[in-house]
Motif scaffolding. Structure first.
Motif, PDB file in Angstrom:
ATOM      1  N   VAL A 252       0.864  -1.191   0.000  1.00  0.00           N
ATOM      2  CA  VAL A 252       0.000   0.000   0.000  1.00  0.00           C
ATOM      3  C   VAL A 252       0.899   1.239   0.000  1.00  0.00           C
ATOM      4  CG1 VAL A 252      -1.854   1.238   1.179  1.00  0.00           C
ATOM      5  CG2 VAL A 252      -1.741  -1.263   1.327  1.00  0.00           C
ATOM      6  N   PRO A 253       1.188   1.829  -1.149  1.00  0.00           N
ATOM      7  CA  PRO A 253       1.982   3.065  -1.182  1.00  0.00           C
ATOM      8  C   PRO A 253       1.272   4.161  -0.391  1.00  0.00           C
ATOM      9  CG  PRO A 253       1.769   2.109  -3.382  1.00  0.00           C
ATOM     10  CD  PRO A 253       0.822   1.365  -2.498  1.00  0.00           C
ATOM     11  N   LEU A 254       1.929   4.733   0.602  1.00  0.00           N
ATOM     12  CA  LEU A 254       1.272   5.686   1.493  1.00  0.00           C
ATOM     13  C   LEU A 254       0.837   6.965   0.786  1.00  0.00           C
ATOM     14  CD1 LEU A 254       3.523   5.284   4.665  1.00  0.00           C
ATOM     15  CD2 LEU A 254       1.369   4.137   4.107  1.00  0.00           C
ATOM     16  N   ARG A 255       1.412   7.244  -0.376  1.00  0.00           N
ATOM     17  CA  ARG A 255       1.044   8.465  -1.088  1.00  0.00           C
ATOM     18  C   ARG A 255      -0.411   8.453  -1.551  1.00  0.00           C
ATOM     19  NH1 ARG A 255       4.214   5.472  -4.542  1.00  0.00           N
ATOM     20  NH2 ARG A 255       3.224   4.811  -6.504  1.00  0.00           N
ATOM     21  N   ILE A 256      -1.009   7.276  -1.658  1.00  0.00           N
ATOM     22  CA  ILE A 256      -2.398   7.228  -2.125  1.00  0.00           C
ATOM     23  C   ILE A 256      -3.354   7.864  -1.119  1.00  0.00           C
ATOM     24  CG2 ILE A 256      -1.943   5.130  -3.441  1.00  0.00           C
ATOM     25  CD1 ILE A 256      -3.494   3.557  -1.359  1.00  0.00           C
ATOM     26  N   PHE A 257      -2.909   7.959   0.158  1.00  0.00           N
ATOM     27  CA  PHE A 257      -3.781   8.543   1.173  1.00  0.00           C
ATOM     28  C   PHE A 257      -3.837  10.063   1.094  1.00  0.00           C
ATOM     29  CE2 PHE A 257      -2.567   4.413   3.020  1.00  0.00           C
ATOM     30  CZ  PHE A 257      -3.839   3.894   3.204  1.00  0.00           C
ATOM     31  N   ARG A 258      -3.090  10.647   0.165  1.00  0.00           N
ATOM     32  CA  ARG A 258      -3.208  12.081  -0.060  1.00  0.00           C
ATOM     33  C   ARG A 258      -4.473  12.428  -0.838  1.00  0.00           C
ATOM     34  NH1 ARG A 258       3.018  12.742  -2.272  1.00  0.00           N
ATOM     35  NH2 ARG A 258       4.066  12.110  -0.320  1.00  0.00           N
ATOM     36  N   SER A 259      -5.085  11.422  -1.448  1.00  0.00           N
ATOM     37  CA  SER A 259      -6.304  11.640  -2.228  1.00  0.00           C
ATOM     38  C   SER A 259      -7.512  11.662  -1.291  1.00  0.00           C
ATOM     39  CB  SER A 259      -6.470  10.530  -3.270  1.00  0.00           C
ATOM     40  OG  SER A 259      -7.758  10.577  -3.858  1.00  0.00           O
ATOM     41  N   ARG A 260      -8.161  12.807  -1.177  1.00  0.00           N
ATOM     42  CA  ARG A 260      -9.337  12.930  -0.313  1.00  0.00           C
ATOM     43  C   ARG A 260     -10.480  12.055  -0.820  1.00  0.00           C
ATOM     44  NH1 ARG A 260     -10.670  19.149   0.182  1.00  0.00           N
ATOM     45  NH2 ARG A 260     -12.382  18.236   1.382  1.00  0.00           N
ATOM     46  N   ALA A 261     -10.615  11.958  -2.133  1.00  0.00           N
ATOM     47  CA  ALA A 261     -11.685  11.140  -2.695  1.00  0.00           C
ATOM     48  C   ALA A 261     -11.480   9.665  -2.348  1.00  0.00           C
ATOM     49  CB  ALA A 261     -11.744  11.327  -4.212  1.00  0.00           C
ATOM     50  N   LEU A 262     -10.228   9.202  -2.452  1.00  0.00           N
ATOM     51  CA  LEU A 262      -9.931   7.805  -2.141  1.00  0.00           C
ATOM     52  C   LEU A 262     -10.177   7.509  -0.668  1.00  0.00           C
ATOM     53  CD1 LEU A 262      -8.579   5.101  -3.213  1.00  0.00           C
ATOM     54  CD2 LEU A 262      -6.507   5.974  -2.144  1.00  0.00           C
ATOM     55  N   VAL A 263      -9.656   8.368   0.208  1.00  0.00           N
ATOM     56  CA  VAL A 263      -9.814   8.154   1.649  1.00  0.00           C
ATOM     57  C   VAL A 263     -11.282   8.224   2.046  1.00  0.00           C
ATOM     58  CG1 VAL A 263      -9.289   9.080   3.934  1.00  0.00           C
ATOM     59  CG2 VAL A 263      -7.502   8.981   2.181  1.00  0.00           C
ATOM     60  N   GLY A 264     -11.985   9.244   1.544  1.00  0.00           N
ATOM     61  CA  GLY A 264     -13.395   9.382   1.881  1.00  0.00           C
ATOM     62  C   GLY A 264     -14.230   8.217   1.384  1.00  0.00           C
ATOM     63  N   GLY A 265     -13.973   7.784   0.162  1.00  0.00           N
ATOM     64  CA  GLY A 265     -14.719   6.663  -0.394  1.00  0.00           C
ATOM     65  C   GLY A 265     -14.497   5.380   0.383  1.00  0.00           C
TER      66      GLY A 265
END
Length: 369
Positions: A252-265
């Motif tokens: 799980v590359p931690l950079r993906i958590f910078r996406s608000r849409a991804l985290v919120g979804g």
């Protein structure tokens, strides 16, 4: 070059596998009361029969995808099928509650290898474009039908043949797919040379298991033990983040958590999953143990919920495409978020005289004053 007809036969084979994986997650819920009556469980222990499968499946899913990319998708797919069949047999022949929970956990681990390799083969079999979109749509729809079919198939199988056969029915399906897989499926590997990241897979799976154990055992444990287990789970999650940060090829590359849409979804999906799948366990216990419904009748009852979910997802997808997700979510009535009645039964209140006993899922009459 794969012929056009062979591609669609391959898709049918892969969809059958996906159907079996999802079916096995849902079909067991119908049989939980029968399993609890025949096998010995500690208080709340029967919850590990569905949870053990789900935790190992979810926790090892990313690792399973990485393994299939590195070792060959068809090879890993066939190995996963063999393991799934063996552990299904072990589930059916389980002689105690602990043996069944262990077998279910191993079955979930096999599914975590099988599912991503099957989906990867779908992606490599169909080139990008309309055919791939259609194939992915069929794959998703088949998985959705597996959830509904679990309720419909589980009732007659449990009442007619016994709960053991909800696991035995996997074996002929696995044998059929094993025979046809070398003929219809092509092998392939992912690009590059990446590591497996076993540390990440182990820490995140352990964190999930400890957290669920804390929740399940909370009614029978001291407050101190529950708090310590939750703290241990948080520490394991923290260790997972540290491992992923230092890994050259993180799951799980931690950079993906910078996406608000991804985290919120994903947060919305987690909240929905906790509510929906948690209710299914309560439903089957209440309907069969408190209301006295047979496994067949409960299967028909719960199929209404699954079918409504499929219809609702189709309507929701259409609305989201037209007006956007925020508008749709904001207009879901509050009464639909938190109030659900079991289809086919009269709504009863807990205060009317029935209450759950401890954390076991059993139901008993309250003593009259």
């Amino acid at each position: 070059m794969v012929s056009e007809s062979k591609r669609w036969f391959a898709l049918a084979l892969l969809c059958l596998t996906g159907f079996m994986i999802i079916l096995d997650a849902s079909i067991v819920l119908v049989a939980v009361p029968s399993i609890e009556r025949e096998l010995t469980f500690t208080t709340g222990g029967v919850q590990w029969v569905p949870s053990g499968y789900a935790l190992m499946f979810g926790g090892l899913l990313l690792l399973g995808g990485r393994i299939s990319d590195l070792l060959g998708r068809r090879r890993v797919f066939i190995a996963g099928l063999v393991l799934f069949a063996v552990f299904s047999l072990l589930c059916g022949f389980a002689w105690s509650g602990d043996a069944l929970v262990l077998a279910r956990a191993l079955q979930g681990a096999a599914a975590a290898v099988l599912a991503p390799s099957a989906l990867s083969i779908v992606m490599t079999t169909f080139p990008s474009g309309p055919d791939r979109n259609k194939a992915l749509g069929i794959w998703g729809a088949t998985s959705g039908v597996g959830g509904t079919a679990g309720s419909l198939i589980g009732g007659p199988v449990t009442d007619g043949l016994g709960w053991q056969w909800i696991f035995f029915i996997n074996v002929p399906v696995c044998v059929l797919v094993l025979v046809l897989a070398p003929v219809l499926l092509q092998d392939s590997r992912g690009p590059g040379r990446r590591g497996f990241d076993l540390g990440g897979a182990v820490t995140v799976t352990a964190a999930l298991i400890v957290l669920v154990y804390a929740v399940i055992e909370a009614p029978e444990s001291s407050a101190l033990q529950t708090v310590l287990l939750v703290v241990a789970s948080m520490l394991l999650f923290g260790l997972f983040v540290l491992v992923e940060r230092r890994s050259a090829a993180p799951l799980v590359p931690l950079r993906i958590f910078r996406s608000r849409a991804l985290v919120g979804g994903n947060l919305i999906t987690i909240a929905w999953g906790l509510a929906a799948f948690g209710l299914n366990f309560v439903y089957t216990q209440y309907a069969q143990l408190a209301l006295g419904a047979s496994a067949v009748r409960y299967g028909l009852m719960s199929a209404v919920l699954a079918a409504a979910a499929v219809v609702g997802s189709m309507i929701g997808q259409h609305l989201v495409s037209r007006v956007g997700p925020r508008w749709v979510d904001a207009r879901v009535p509050d009464r639909l978020r938190g109030r659900v009645a079991l289809p086919g039964s009269r709504t009863r209140r807990m205060s009317a005289g029935q209450t759950p006993v401890g954390g076991s899922g059993r139901w008993a009459r309250e003593p009259e004053a």
